[in-house]
Design a protein around this motif. Structure first.
Motif, short mmCIF file in Angstrom:
data_model
loop_
_atom_site.label_atom_id
_atom_site.label_comp_id
_atom_site.label_asym_id
_atom_site.label_seq_id
_atom_site.Cartn_x
_atom_site.Cartn_y
_atom_site.Cartn_z
N LEU A 71 0.82 -0.82 -0.04
CA LEU A 71 -0.14 0.30 -0.55
C LEU A 71 0.39 1.17 0.08
CD1 LEU A 71 -2.56 -1.30 2.64
CD2 LEU A 71 -2.95 -0.84 0.07
N VAL A 75 -0.25 4.68 -0.34
CA VAL A 75 -0.63 5.94 1.27
C VAL A 75 0.08 7.05 0.87
CG1 VAL A 75 0.19 6.11 3.49
CG2 VAL A 75 -0.52 3.87 2.57
N TYR B 77 -10.10 7.08 3.75
CA TYR B 77 -9.83 5.66 3.61
C TYR B 77 -10.71 5.10 3.03
CZ TYR B 77 -5.84 7.46 7.87
OH TYR B 77 -4.72 8.05 7.97
N LYS B 80 -10.04 5.00 -0.66
CA LYS B 80 -8.66 4.53 -0.48
C LYS B 80 -8.65 3.12 -0.88
CE LYS B 80 -7.05 7.95 -2.28
NZ LYS B 80 -5.93 7.94 -3.31
N ALA B 81 -9.39 2.43 0.77
CA ALA B 81 -9.18 1.19 1.02
C ALA B 81 -9.74 -0.03 -0.08
CB ALA B 81 -9.99 0.66 2.18
N ALA B 84 -8.40 0.32 -3.57
CA ALA B 84 -6.72 -0.77 -3.57
C ALA B 84 -6.43 -1.95 -4.29
CB ALA B 84 -5.80 -1.22 -2.39
N PHE B 93 -6.17 -0.42 5.64
CA PHE B 93 -5.41 1.44 5.46
C PHE B 93 -4.73 2.44 5.84
CE2 PHE B 93 -4.69 4.64 2.57
CZ PHE B 93 -4.46 4.22 0.63
#
Lengths: 86, 135
Positions: A71, A75, B77, B80-81, B84, B93
Motif C-alpha cells: 500500500l 498511502v 480511507y 482508498k481502501a 487498492a 489502509f
C-alpha cells in the motif's frame, strides 16, 4: 490357525477375545474386531485431542508488513493529495 | 404536481449539499492550520491507528479538531481502501498510513506507540509498530 502360529501375521489386527467368537465365522469376527479397534482408536483420538479451551485465532494482527509495503504508493499519494488532514 | 414537487425537493437538496460541501471546505482549510499548529505544540499526535489523538488533557477545541480531522481521514480511507489492488479494509489502509505518518513526524512532535504511550520524536528514527516496514 497354523498360519497364525507360524507367522502371527494377523494377530495385531484382531482383538484376542474376538478369536473365540466363531458364530459369524473367523473373518467376520476379525472384521468386527477391526471395527471395534477402529472406533476405539477414533474415540480415543477425539477424547485425547479435544482442546479444553476454544481455539483462538489471533485477530489482533490483521495487517502485515507485506500489506503495508503493497500500500506504500497508495498511502504516499493519499497523504500528498490531502495535505490539510495528514 | 408531483413532478414539480420532486424537482423543488431535488433543487433544495442540491443547494443543501452545496452548502455542506462549502462548509466542509472551510473546515478543511482551517483544519490544516489548526492541525499543524496543534501537532507543533504537542497537543495532538499521530497514533498507530492512522488517526490523530489529543495528547494529555484535551480542550474542547482540540477535541473538536481531532474529531474533524479523523472524520475526514476515515472518509478518505474508506475510498482508498477498496480501490487498492487487492482491496484492503479501512483499518488496514489506516494502519498503513500510520506507518508513514509516524515515520515522518518532525523532532519535537508527539506520536503514540502500540502500547498507548506517547513519545516525543527525537533526531533518531521513530518507534514504529511491528507491522510497519523499517523506515
Amino acid at each position: 490357525m497354523k498360519r497364525h502360529k507360524l507367522t502371527c501375521a494377523e494377530a495385531g489386527a484382531t482383538v484376542p477375545a474376538m478369536e473365540n467368537v466363531r458364530i459369524f465365522g473367523s473373518r467376520t469376527g476379525r472384521q468386527i474386531g477391526l471395527i471395534g479397534l477402529g472406533s476405539l482408536a477414533l474415540s480415543g483420538c477425539i477424547t485425547v485431542n479435544a482442546p479444553s479451551e476454544p481455539i483462538v485465532i489471533e485477530l489482533n494482527i490483521n495487517i502485515t508488513q507485506e500489506v503495508v509495503y503493497r500500500l506504500a504508493k497508495d498511502v504516499t499519494d493519499t497523504i500528498e493529495e490531502n495535505p490539510g488532514i495528514f | 404536481m408531483a413532478r414539480i414537487f420532486g424537482l423543488k425537493t431535488a433543487i433544495s437538496f442540491a443547494v443543501g449539499v452545496a452548502a455542506v460541501a462549502g462548509l466542509s471546505g472551510i473546515v478543511t482549510a482551517q483544519g490544516a492550520n489548526d492541525l499543524d499548529q496543534a501537532r507543533a505544540a504537542g497537543l495532538v499526535g499521530e497514533t498507530p491507528s492512522g488517526y490523530v489523538a489529543a495528547v494529555g488533557n484535551e480542550t474542547p477545541a482540540i477535541a473538536s479538531l481531532v474529531r474533524s480531522i479523523n472524520m475526514q481521514r476515515k472518509e478518505i480511507y474508506a475510498v482508498k481502501a477498496p480501490a487498492a489492488t487487492p482491496a484492503v479494509t479501512i483499518d488496514q489502509f489506516a494502519k498503513a498510513t500510520a506507518c508513514q505518518l509516524i515515520a515522518k513526524t518532525k523532532p519535537g512532535q508527539k506520536y503514540q506507540t502500540v502500547d498507548g504511550s506517547w513519545q516525543t520524536r527525537n533526531d533518531g528514527p521513530a518507534i514504529l509498530p511491528s507491522y510497519c516496514p523499517p523506515a
